[in-house]
Design an enzyme around this catalytic site. Structure first.
Site, mmCIF file in Angstrom:
data_model
loop_
_atom_site.group_PDB
_atom_site.id
_atom_site.type_symbol
_atom_site.label_atom_id
_atom_site.label_comp_id
_atom_site.label_asym_id
_atom_site.label_seq_id
_atom_site.Cartn_x
_atom_site.Cartn_y
_atom_site.Cartn_z
ATOM 1 N N GLY A 1 0.834 -1.206 0.000
ATOM 2 C CA GLY A 1 0.000 0.000 0.000
ATOM 3 C C GLY A 1 0.858 1.242 0.000
ATOM 4 N N ASN A 2 0.226 2.391 0.214
ATOM 5 C CA ASN A 2 0.980 3.642 0.315
ATOM 6 C C ASN A 2 0.315 4.550 1.347
ATOM 7 O OD1 ASN A 2 -0.976 5.529 -1.085
ATOM 8 N ND2 ASN A 2 -0.641 4.032 -2.728
ATOM 9 N N ARG A 3 0.888 5.709 1.569
ATOM 10 C CA ARG A 3 0.480 6.562 2.696
ATOM 11 C C ARG A 3 -0.696 7.473 2.382
ATOM 12 N NH1 ARG A 3 4.445 6.100 6.506
ATOM 13 N NH2 ARG A 3 6.507 5.489 5.731
ATOM 14 N N SER A 4 -1.295 7.349 1.215
ATOM 15 C CA SER A 4 -2.403 8.253 0.877
ATOM 16 C C SER A 4 -3.601 8.026 1.797
ATOM 17 C CB SER A 4 -2.820 8.018 -0.574
ATOM 18 O OG SER A 4 -3.991 8.743 -0.848
#
Ligand code: CTP
Ligand code: CA
Length: 226
Positions: free
Chosen positions: A33-36
């Site tokens: 995933g990512n930090r958005s």
């Protein structure tokens, strides 16, 4: 009456907004995933709806509340986001792609939970489709396409390249290394790059303020091009 009228510039317009990050499964319990957080995309959805647009929000996983009056389609992976966006693209006037789409996904997600064994674990990743680029290829003259560019260096150079490569009308460039910009915070510092080369630098603002300014710019672009 005048107030009401001024507020409803986007009435009759259909706006598709993507928000939050995608999750790409590694196995049944893990993902890349990512930090958005989705804050920018959800703020845009609200700002467009307040101005009278019919808003469809295609959202990756996010804890944020969906603002009233907005239709939401929840997705997890980039592939699901692509399907959801392509299914609606022909029916919308404006697309704003604020989502942080994973560029790669595990090539072969494991059907079972991966057990720990060796000291190192290698996962082969394969490139995801570039949704915005596909939209740029399909775009009709009446449609407006707005993208985001999250960069850590050479902001304007990279953002301008994306604007051209993806056939966008406007790109919102943000340097995610600046304090006061980027992931999971309430403010952002962005530059708006238009396809004619114009650049507008905005100060540090709340994501809600950035969203309102962006929707105003989009309205101005719409009225100019018709
Ligand atoms: N985007 C997309 N599909 C992808 C990757 C990105 O639609 N597979 C969209 C994002 O929603 C954003 C824009 O493209 O509006 C730019 O995303 P960004 O990650 O900044 O650029 P990339 O083209 O993916 O290039 P890179 O990550 O290498 O900088
Ligand atoms: Ca990317």
């Amino acid at each position: 009456l005048e107030l009401l009228k001024n507020n409803q510039q986007l009435s009759g317009k259909r706006v598709l907004i993507t928000a939050a990050g995608t999750r790409e499964p590694i196995d049944p319990v893990r993902y890349i995933g990512n930090r958005s957080s989705g804050k920018m995309g959800y703020a845009l959805a609200e700002a467009a709806a307040v101005r009278g647009a019919e808003v469809l929000l295609v959202s990756g996983p996010s804890n944020l509340a969906v603002p009233p009056g907005i239709t939401v389609k929840r997705v997890e992976t980039a592939a699901q986001m692509r399907d959801a966006v392509l299914a609606e693209f022909d029916n919308v006037d404006i697309v704003i792609k604020a989502a942080a789409v994973a560029d790669y996904r595990p090539e072969l997600p494991s059907e079972q939970k991966i057990k720990k064994s060796d000291n190192t674990l290698t996962i082969t990743l394969i490139k995801n489709p570039d949704i915005l680029r596909e939209l740029g290829e399909k775009k009709k003259p009446h449609q407006l396409l707005i993208g985001f560019a999250a960069e850590t260096q050479d902001l304007l150079v990279h953002a301008r390249e994306k604007l051209i490569k993806k056939n966008l009308d406007l790109i919102v460039a943000n340097d995610v290394t600046l304090p006061g910009a980027g992931f999971n915070i309430d403010t952002n510092i962005v530059k708006l790059i238009h396809k004619n080369g114009d650049i507008e630098e905005l100060p540090q603002l709340s994501k809600k303020q950035v969203a309102e300014i962006l929707i105003d710019k989009i309205y101005a672009m719409m009225t100019k091009s018709t």
